[in-house]
Design an enzyme around this catalytic site. Structure first.
Site, mmCIF file in Angstrom:
data_model
loop_
_atom_site.group_PDB
_atom_site.id
_atom_site.type_symbol
_atom_site.label_atom_id
_atom_site.label_comp_id
_atom_site.label_asym_id
_atom_site.label_seq_id
_atom_site.Cartn_x
_atom_site.Cartn_y
_atom_site.Cartn_z
ATOM 1 N N ASP A 273 -13.953 15.613 32.112
ATOM 2 C CA ASP A 273 -15.347 15.676 32.545
ATOM 3 C C ASP A 273 -15.909 17.053 32.140
ATOM 4 O O ASP A 273 -15.701 17.494 31.027
ATOM 5 C CB ASP A 273 -15.434 15.419 34.053
ATOM 6 C CG ASP A 273 -16.853 15.187 34.540
ATOM 7 O OD1 ASP A 273 -17.330 14.042 34.457
ATOM 8 O OD2 ASP A 273 -17.483 16.152 35.018
ATOM 9 N N TRP A 274 -16.612 17.745 33.043
ATOM 10 C CA TRP A 274 -17.159 19.061 32.726
ATOM 11 C C TRP A 274 -16.068 20.065 32.386
ATOM 12 O O TRP A 274 -16.327 21.096 31.758
ATOM 13 C CB TRP A 274 -18.002 19.583 33.888
ATOM 14 C CG TRP A 274 -19.478 19.509 33.666
ATOM 15 C CD1 TRP A 274 -20.347 18.587 34.169
ATOM 16 C CD2 TRP A 274 -20.270 20.402 32.875
ATOM 17 N NE1 TRP A 274 -21.626 18.848 33.737
ATOM 18 C CE2 TRP A 274 -21.607 19.967 32.947
ATOM 19 C CE3 TRP A 274 -19.972 21.525 32.103
ATOM 20 C CZ2 TRP A 274 -22.648 20.606 32.292
ATOM 21 C CZ3 TRP A 274 -21.018 22.170 31.445
ATOM 22 C CH2 TRP A 274 -22.337 21.713 31.539
ATOM 23 N N TRP B 195 -37.628 14.531 35.552
ATOM 24 C CA TRP B 195 -38.880 14.719 36.302
ATOM 25 C C TRP B 195 -39.543 13.372 36.551
ATOM 26 O O TRP B 195 -40.058 13.113 37.644
ATOM 27 C CB TRP B 195 -39.804 15.628 35.506
ATOM 28 C CG TRP B 195 -41.202 15.677 36.062
ATOM 29 C CD1 TRP B 195 -41.653 16.446 37.088
ATOM 30 C CD2 TRP B 195 -42.318 14.886 35.622
ATOM 31 N NE1 TRP B 195 -42.984 16.187 37.325
ATOM 32 C CE2 TRP B 195 -43.426 15.229 36.441
ATOM 33 C CE3 TRP B 195 -42.492 13.926 34.625
ATOM 34 C CZ2 TRP B 195 -44.676 14.656 36.279
ATOM 35 C CZ3 TRP B 195 -43.728 13.347 34.470
ATOM 36 C CH2 TRP B 195 -44.818 13.712 35.288
ATOM 37 N N ASP C 4 -15.154 8.973 20.281
ATOM 38 C CA ASP C 4 -15.192 8.842 18.827
ATOM 39 C C ASP C 4 -15.338 10.192 18.131
ATOM 40 O O ASP C 4 -14.830 10.386 17.023
ATOM 41 C CB ASP C 4 -16.341 7.924 18.398
ATOM 42 C CG ASP C 4 -16.034 6.458 18.652
ATOM 43 O OD1 ASP C 4 -14.849 6.134 18.884
ATOM 44 O OD2 ASP C 4 -16.969 5.646 18.626
ATOM 45 N N HIS D 157 -12.288 7.173 35.287
ATOM 46 C CA HIS D 157 -12.818 8.499 34.982
ATOM 47 C C HIS D 157 -11.952 9.619 35.553
ATOM 48 O O HIS D 157 -11.657 10.591 34.868
ATOM 49 C CB HIS D 157 -14.248 8.623 35.506
ATOM 50 C CG HIS D 157 -14.930 9.881 35.070
ATOM 51 N ND1 HIS D 157 -15.166 10.178 33.739
ATOM 52 C CD2 HIS D 157 -15.413 10.932 35.781
ATOM 53 C CE1 HIS D 157 -15.778 11.353 33.653
ATOM 54 N NE2 HIS D 157 -15.931 11.834 34.874
#
Length: 327
Positions: free
Chosen positions: A119-120, A166, A291, A310
């Site tokens: 992830d991050w 937004w 990919d 995940h």
């Protein structure tokens, strides 16, 4: 430091399967927490966590690494775990996360290291590797990517994401779950469905005042946490004020697109060291970025973690750690 919160230590007492000693380093006026397990003279494995987790995510993997004789470094990024947390989401930046992790590695003088990022953890960790490649001997990634664009497209994509966030405005967690169901459908989501889901996830996180940390992990990881695990993942956050880092992280994804592309071109497309791509077989969130690793890295090794989604560290932690040991 003004504008910074520190989670009380008692929030972390008696966490199940997390017996590790805390280590702290002050960087840029912030107290950064990291785990440092195993023999100090061994080649290190550096474990970078993602959204919205912390080093607790690696509790199932660390014992496998140390049993094999490795040194393991698992930091909590700014705003997460036992590390200090900015109150304002505007104080966070993608670049700051990179710089703090680089300084941690520099001060610990880590060399011949193995990177693992999910992830991050990959978005930050892979930039760290690209900016200090001589300290790393190999790279492992799982369920992550390095989103990149060049020139005008980078500027346009960032502005579009901010506009859509937004435009969506505040989104409830129930709305987000419904969007996830629509995106997943009977199989892999289309590019449009995936982009819609992605933008709603950013909008939910950015506008939320108190993110449902456990709900996010369970919903998008496809897992059911125990009560003890739920307490551990919520431990860093006594109130929503402590969650600004988690709220803003998705919003920061498109803010370093040009710099990420430079890392691809200058470093990863010329990478000549071992590189393992180990995605979960049930991963859907970052699967489209896989990919890039398979086509832009010269000679990657690919492994699929069957049955893992995940948060593969939760569903296949010991197996993944053994794969990395073997690698």
């Amino acid at each position: 430091r003004d504008g910074v919160l520190r989670t009380p230590d008692e929030r972390f007492e008696n966490l199940k399967d997390y017996p590790f000693e805390p280590n702290y380093m002050e960087i840029d006026g912030l107290r950064i927490h990291y785990l440092d397990e195993g023999p100090k003279d061994a080649n290190p494995i550096i474990l970078f966590h993602g959204e919205p987790t912390w080093s607790y995510l690696y509790r199932k993997m660390i014992p496998v690494f140390t049993a094999a004789g490795h040194r393991v470094i698992a930091p909590d990024m700014v705003g997460f775990g036992k590390s200090d947390k900015f109150i304002s989401k505007h104080d966070y930046s993608y670049k700051h996360h990179i710089d703090v992790m680089k300084e941690l590695i520099r001060r610990l003088d880590l060399k011949n290291a193995t990177h693992f990022g999910q992830d991050w953890g990959g978005l930050v960790g892979l930039r760290v590797v690209a900016e200090m490649p001589d300290r790393f001997a190999r790279v492992v990634v799982s369920n992550t990517g390095i989103p990149a664009r060049s020139g005008f497209l980078a500027w346009l994509f960032e502005k579009m994401v901010k506009f859509v966030v937004w435009w969506h405005g505040p989104i409830t967690f129930e709305d987000l779950k419904n969007a996830a169901k629509e995106a997943s459908g009977a199989g892999n989501p289309t590019a449009i469905q995936g982009a819609t889901m992605f933008s709603k996830w950013i909008a939910y996180a950015y506008h939320a005042e108190n993110m449902d940390i456990v709900g996010v992990i369970e919903q998008f990881g496809g897992i059911d946490l125990s009560e003890e695990e739920e307490r551990a993942y919520e431990a860093p956050y006594p109130t929503g004020k402590y969650k600004a880092g988690a709220h803003v992280w998705p919003y920061l994804i498109p803010t370093q697109l040009k710099e990420n592309e430079k890392s691809w071109v200058d470093v990863y497309e010329k990478w000549d060291k071992p590189f393992l791509v180990a995605f979960g077989g049930d991963e859907r969130i970052t699967i489209r970025m896989k990919d890039d690793f398979m086509t832009r890295i010269p000679n990657p090794t690919e492994v699929t973690l069957e049955g893992a989604g995940h948060f593969c560290q939760e569903q296949a932690g010991p197996e993944l750690a053994q794969l990395i040991n073997n690698f």
